[in-house]
Design an enzyme around this catalytic site. Structure first.
Site, PDB file in Angstrom:
ATOM      1  N   PHE A 183      42.238  38.421  50.659  1.00 23.45           N
ATOM      2  CA  PHE A 183      41.981  39.441  49.644  1.00 23.45           C
ATOM      3  C   PHE A 183      41.880  38.749  48.297  1.00 23.45           C
ATOM      4  O   PHE A 183      42.783  38.024  47.904  1.00 23.45           O
ATOM      5  CB  PHE A 183      43.093  40.494  49.602  1.00 23.45           C
ATOM      6  CG  PHE A 183      42.836  41.556  48.575  1.00 23.45           C
ATOM      7  CD1 PHE A 183      41.981  42.616  48.854  1.00 23.45           C
ATOM      8  CD2 PHE A 183      43.413  41.486  47.316  1.00 23.45           C
ATOM      9  CE1 PHE A 183      41.711  43.586  47.897  1.00 23.45           C
ATOM     10  CE2 PHE A 183      43.144  42.455  46.352  1.00 23.45           C
ATOM     11  CZ  PHE A 183      42.300  43.505  46.645  1.00 23.45           C
TER      12      PHE A 183
ATOM     13  N   ASP B 116      43.832  30.953  45.316  1.00 26.20           N
ATOM     14  CA  ASP B 116      44.098  32.279  44.773  1.00 26.20           C
ATOM     15  C   ASP B 116      45.608  32.476  44.823  1.00 26.20           C
ATOM     16  O   ASP B 116      46.171  32.759  45.874  1.00 26.20           O
ATOM     17  CB  ASP B 116      43.374  33.354  45.590  1.00 26.20           C
ATOM     18  CG  ASP B 116      43.649  34.764  45.063  1.00 26.20           C
ATOM     19  OD1 ASP B 116      44.567  34.917  44.245  1.00 26.20           O
ATOM     20  OD2 ASP B 116      42.937  35.697  45.491  1.00 26.20           O
TER      21      ASP B 116
ATOM     22  N   LYS C 299      48.965  38.958  38.320  1.00 26.80           N
ATOM     23  CA  LYS C 299      50.148  39.750  38.692  1.00 26.80           C
ATOM     24  C   LYS C 299      51.442  39.376  37.939  1.00 26.80           C
ATOM     25  O   LYS C 299      51.654  39.861  36.842  1.00 26.80           O
ATOM     26  CB  LYS C 299      50.337  39.708  40.211  1.00 26.80           C
ATOM     27  CG  LYS C 299      49.209  40.460  40.931  1.00 26.80           C
ATOM     28  CD  LYS C 299      49.558  40.909  42.323  1.00 26.80           C
ATOM     29  CE  LYS C 299      48.566  41.948  42.823  1.00 26.80           C
ATOM     30  NZ  LYS C 299      47.557  41.439  43.743  1.00 26.80           N
TER      31      LYS C 299
HETATM   32  C1  LIG Z   1      46.051  41.522  43.666  1.00 23.66           C
HETATM   33  C2  LIG Z   1      45.257  40.358  44.088  1.00 23.66           C
HETATM   34  C3  LIG Z   1      43.974  40.107  43.558  1.00 23.66           C
HETATM   35  C4  LIG Z   1      43.290  41.053  42.616  1.00 23.66           C
HETATM   36  O1  LIG Z   1      43.984  41.231  41.418  1.00 23.66           O
HETATM   37  P1  LIG Z   1      43.601  42.479  40.472  1.00 23.66           P
HETATM   38  O2  LIG Z   1      44.485  42.281  39.270  1.00 23.66           O
HETATM   39  O3  LIG Z   1      43.905  43.718  41.246  1.00 23.66           O
HETATM   40  O4  LIG Z   1      42.168  42.360  40.137  1.00 23.66           O
HETATM   41  C5  LIG Z   1      43.327  38.954  43.953  1.00 23.66           C
HETATM   42  N1  LIG Z   1      43.885  38.100  44.820  1.00 23.66           N
HETATM   43  C6  LIG Z   1      45.111  38.306  45.348  1.00 23.66           C
HETATM   44  C7  LIG Z   1      45.678  37.304  46.290  1.00 23.66           C
HETATM   45  C8  LIG Z   1      45.835  39.443  45.010  1.00 23.66           C
HETATM   46  O5  LIG Z   1      47.033  39.663  45.552  1.00 23.66           O
END
Ligand SMILES: *Cc1c(COP(=O)(O)O)cnc(C)c1O
Length: 404
Positions: free
Chosen positions: A135, A221, A250
């Site tokens: 994701f 990521d 986050k």
């Molecule tokens: C939450 C998340 C995203 C997206 O972040 P947003 O602030 O919602 O755009 C991308 N990669 C990972 C691994 C995430 O947990």
């Protein structure tokens, strides 16, 4: 007279929300208007790294709010430079680009990787290899990167240049990475939404070698795994396999919307004046909060505390798994990024925990995610365990038979 309005909620119906609204929070606690209290082990999906209303963060935001909110990136923003200096000093990186969200940090990472090859005379290298179950966000490029059908369906042609590989298939990966049009490999060191699925450290080291061999870039990521969540500032530190580019968000803002794309100077060579930009990214309010988060997370002993708390929590959960094998299949994860793989429906277990006064978040692979604030104390672990056990016990077949 029939009017065209449907008198439903004026909001897009994109979320299946719990019927619960909170009015205030403090530390791990959230409180509704009518005084019901919940332990927040969801943390706004791994965002509230320091819990709710942390005094140091509140003070930093208030102080900045009285001085200056926004000036745009047409001018120097001292807080950006300071936060970039601290993030690069603490990591592999030399450069930082601030964004408002995780998806935007990923967009910057993808663009940085493609521009790197472009300016080095290989514009045909633009494909990004990603992994099934990943994701990376909800923009058009990041849903293409994630490759999940449920997020792509109905939104037109998938953005070109992203190839998903099966999770853990080394041969497929070796073959794909050898192609002459690959720019980068993009991976979460631990899949978050995908169900707290960790990539073994030796596999991350293998990825690093593969990237070096083919002259392609490694992008992590760490939007969910970053800022102390796994017991180190970033999860890649557990493996020693450093990336060229990293997306973070986050926990970095502790609840204030912000993200960052970190890169080595080499990887960022293509990102020259005019190639990328943002109106809000790195604005003074966000930078004040981001710096305040780092004041705490980088303070001596803080990450040791996270690791100690995580160990206690994980041991308690492992004992629970032993006692309720019909409800809990496995406990997984690193630090305070914990997944409980359920044998009952994960959403039923999340609902049960909510009834017991504890908030958790479902994830893929029938997992319940437990993402408490990093400031969690040992007493709060024990209090949380009482609630988690109440929910687990209520779904255990043995107990249902007893109560029948
Ligand atoms: C939450 C998340 C995203 C997206 O972040 P947003 O602030 O919602 O755009 C991308 N990669 C990972 C691994 C995430 O947990």
């Amino acid at each position: 007279m029939a009017d065209s309005k449907d008198h439903q909620s004026p909001l897009f119906e994109t979320y299946a929300r719990a019927d619960l609204a909170f009015e205030r929070g403090e530390g791990v606690w959230l409180e509704t208007r009518d005084g019901r209290r919940y332990m927040d082990f969801g943390g706004g999906i791994a965002v509230n790294s320091l819990g709710h209303a942390h005094p140091h963060l509140v003070a930093a935001l208030k102080e900045q709010a009285e001085k200056l909110w926004h000036v745009s990136n047409l001018y120097e923003i001292p807080g950006q430079r300071r936060l970039a200096e601290r993030l690069t000093a603490a990591t592999f990186a030399d450069r930082a680009f601030f964004t408002n969200s995780g998806a935007e940090a990923l967009e910057c990472a993808i663009k940085t990787a493609r521009r790197y090859h472009f300016v080095r005379g290989a514009p045909e290298r633009f494909r990004i290899l990603t992994f099934e179950g990943a994701f990376h966000g909800r923009t058009l490029a990041t849903i293409a990167a994630g490759g999940q059908k449920k997020y792509l369906e109905g939104f037109g042609p998938k953005v070109e240049g992203f190839d998903q590989l099966p999770f853990g298939d080394h041969e497929a990966l070796k073959q794909a990475a050898a192609a002459p049009d690959v720019a980068a490999i993009l991976i979460e060191p631990i899949q978050g939404e995908g169900g707290i699925r960790a990539v073994p450290p030796q596999c991350l080291r293998g990825l690093r070698e593969l990237c070096d061999k083919h002259g392609i870039l490694l992008i992590y990521d760490e939007v969910q795994t970053g800022i102390g969540r796994t017991g180190t500032l970033y999860a890649y530190e557990h493996s020693g396999a450093v990336p060229d580019i990293l997306a973070s968000a986050k926990g970095l803002g502790g609840g204030f919307p912000m993200g960052v794309c970190l890169a080595t100077a080499e990887a960022a060579i293509g990102m020259t004046p005019g190639t990328h930009g943002t109106t809000y990214g790195g604005n003074p309010l966000a930078m004040a909060v981001g710096n305040a988060v780092l004041d705490i997370v980088l303070a001596d002993g803080f990450l040791d505390h996270v690791r100690d708390t995580a160990l206690l929590f994980k041991q308690s959960l492992a004992s629970l798994a032993d006692r309720y094998p019909d409800v809990v299949e496995e406990i997984r994860g690193e630090g305070l990024l914990i997944g409980l793989k359920a044998k009952v429906l994960n959403t039923d277990l999340v609902a049960g925990m909510r009834e017991a006064g504890l908030l958790a978040v479902p994830a893929g692979d029938n997992v319940v995610r437990l993402l408490p604030p990093l400031i969690l104390t040992a007493d709060e672990v024990r209090e949380g365990m009482v609630r988690i056990e109440a929910a687990v016990a209520s779904l255990s077949l043995g107990n249902q038979r007893k109560s029948a």
